[in-house]
Design an enzyme around this catalytic site. Structure first.
Site, PDB file in Angstrom:
ATOM      1  N   PRO A   2      43.250  39.313  33.992  1.00  0.00           N
ATOM      2  CA  PRO A   2      44.201  39.475  32.893  1.00  0.00           C
ATOM      3  C   PRO A   2      43.464  39.659  31.569  1.00  0.00           C
ATOM      4  O   PRO A   2      42.556  38.896  31.239  1.00  0.00           O
ATOM      5  CB  PRO A   2      44.981  38.158  32.924  1.00  0.00           C
ATOM      6  CG  PRO A   2      44.899  37.717  34.347  1.00  0.00           C
ATOM      7  CD  PRO A   2      43.523  38.091  34.777  1.00  0.00           C
ATOM      8  N   GLU A   3      43.848  40.685  30.819  1.00  0.00           N
ATOM      9  CA  GLU A   3      43.212  40.976  29.545  1.00  0.00           C
ATOM     10  C   GLU A   3      44.225  40.810  28.418  1.00  0.00           C
ATOM     11  O   GLU A   3      45.271  40.187  28.606  1.00  0.00           O
ATOM     12  CB  GLU A   3      42.594  42.379  29.583  1.00  0.00           C
ATOM     13  CG  GLU A   3      41.564  42.528  30.700  1.00  0.00           C
ATOM     14  CD  GLU A   3      40.930  43.906  30.782  1.00  0.00           C
ATOM     15  OE1 GLU A   3      40.819  44.579  29.741  1.00  0.00           O
ATOM     16  OE2 GLU A   3      40.553  44.320  31.901  1.00  0.00           O
ATOM     17  N   LYS A  60      41.771  36.882  25.212  1.00  0.00           N
ATOM     18  CA  LYS A  60      42.040  36.424  26.573  1.00  0.00           C
ATOM     19  C   LYS A  60      42.412  34.945  26.625  1.00  0.00           C
ATOM     20  O   LYS A  60      42.774  34.442  27.681  1.00  0.00           O
ATOM     21  CB  LYS A  60      40.814  36.674  27.464  1.00  0.00           C
ATOM     22  CG  LYS A  60      40.454  38.145  27.625  1.00  0.00           C
ATOM     23  CD  LYS A  60      39.248  38.293  28.530  1.00  0.00           C
ATOM     24  CE  LYS A  60      38.824  39.747  28.652  1.00  0.00           C
ATOM     25  NZ  LYS A  60      37.657  39.890  29.558  1.00  0.00           N
TER      26      LYS A  60
END
Length: 423
Positions: A2-3, A60
């Site tokens: 996940p960014e 993040k």
């Protein structure tokens, strides 16, 4: 992994379903790796009875501001996520949302759960999950407005969407750093939130080769890189990381396909892969030509005939057979160890064989290197002394007290396993 866009999605759903509500019950699985500088029992005690104010992010990282300190600050690592009992569509993978359309089929808590918040409104629960235990959950005991001024957030650079980026500052950094531009974009001390696919997308739109040194970019390239960075990050966040809604001309739409013809754009242009800064980068050599010095030995500026292939002692680097991008790795990978042995999977989590006498250095907290080097080196390795024996039991902490061991099938039932992302 996940960014920036996927974290924006999670923050959106936390604010939608948790903001203004109290936590009536907390369940946590004992895990000394995921719970960083704290314990699951301390986490349960700190969160029980608190009221959620709102969620925020920096790249993040994201955190939940509570009505009083401490506040949980989290990072997903490679496979972490938060699952909402009332919003299965919150998952950023379209295939996952489709599977979860029928809420009655969802088992709770989800598999690989690390902690669960049971909110005061009935049936409203959220769970932090992490199959590979590379995420981090911290408790930061400072006033909410001070969270970004302490570790791990203080070491991070600005968030392009939350903070914005000053173009003059951005270009000065490019001038003063001699580093492959893809590697610089991944440096969380430079910009927060840019990961592998976002970095590739930025460079694709800027038409810059991922290996070109940052200090060799022309003024026009610097300006285009800045504009592409802002465009890609803002667009992806506005769409809450929903890749099904990304523009059709994005590289993201075409980089994942595997087949006899490989990865190609709709017009037939080939998508190649090259490893930069230890990460596999997707790029289109017909569009992204190196116009200055690059990290590839023997390649002159402007000559991109061998783009994507490093030369070592006069020989071309072996072709990349498998995409090394962390976004393509299975949530529970099976990797061969020494002599072809496979790691054991205990209590639903992958255990990787240990390597004797080898440790990776951990760099600055909060940087991209910390999240890759530290995460891989810290993964706990547990071996059984005899075949069929030595199974590890993981205890649950409920409201600060020991509870049932869900790994053995007793207590709260575990959920189903997540499927591999479809890109």
């Amino acid at each position: 992994m996940p960014e920036i866009a996927e974290i924006t999605r999670i923050v959106h759903y936390i604010n939608k379903y948790l903001a203004g509500k109290g936590i009536k019950n907390v369940v946590a699985k004992e895990d000394p790796i995921v719970f960083k500088d704290t314990t699951s029992s301390a986490f349960v005690k700190a969160m029980l009875g608190k009221r959620v104010v709102e969620a925020k992010q920096q790249g993040k990282y994201f955190w939940i501001e509570m009505d009083s300190p401490p506040h949980p600050v989290m990072h997903f690592g490679m496979t972490g996520w938060i699952t909402f009992s009332k919003a299965p569509e919150a998952h950023y993978r379209a295939d996952m949302a489709e599977e979860d359309d029928n809420k009655e089929e969802i088992e709770w808590p989800p598999r690989f759960m690390k902690f669960v918040f049971e909110m005061e409104d009935e049936g409203n629960n959220v769970a932090f999950t992490d199959a590979r235990r590379l995420g981090r959950v911290r408790l930061i005991d400072v006033p909410a407005e001070q969270i970004r001024k302490v570790s791990p957030l203080k070491e991070n650079g600005p968030d392009p969407v939350v903070d914005g980026l000053d173009e003059g500052w951005f270009r000065r950094v490019l001038d003063t750093r001699k580093k492959p531009i893809k590697a610089l974009l991944l440096d969380q001390g430079f910009i927060s939130g840019v990961g592998n696919w976002v970095g590739d997308e930025i460079l694709y739109h800027a038409r810059i080769h991922p290996e070109q040194y940052s200090n060799t970019l022309s003024d026009a390239q610097q300006k285009q890189l800045y504009e592409s960075t802002m465009y890609v990050c803002k667009t992806a966040c506005e769409l809450l990381g929903d890749s099904s809604k990304f523009p059709e001309d994005w590289l993201f739409k075409h980089r994942w396909g595997k087949g006899k013809k490989g990865n190609v754009l709709p017009n037939g242009e080939k998508i190649d892969f090259v490893k930069v800064g230890g990460r596999t980068s997707a790029y289109v050599k017909t569009r992204q030509k190196a116009t200055g010095g690059t990290a590839v030995k023997g390649k002159a500026g402007g000559n991109d005939d061998d783009s994507g292939e490093e030369k070592k002692t006069g020989k071309k680097r072996k072709a990349i057979k498998e995409e090394d991008d962390e976004d393509e790795r299975d949530e529970t990978p099976v990797k061969k160890g020494k002599r072809g042995r496979k790691p054991k999977i205990e209590d639903g989590e992958a255990k990787t064989p240990a390597k004797r006498g080898r440790k990776k250095a951990v760099k600055v907290e909060g940087s991209e290197s910390e999240q890759e080097e530290e995460e891989e080196s810290e993964v706990e390795v547990k071996k059984s002394s005899r075949k069929g024996k030595g199974k590890v039991k993981e205890e649950m902490v409920v409201n600060g007290k020991g509870g049932a061991d869900t790994s053995t099938g007793t207590g709260t039932p575990s959920g189903r396993r997540s499927s591999r992302p479809k890109k």
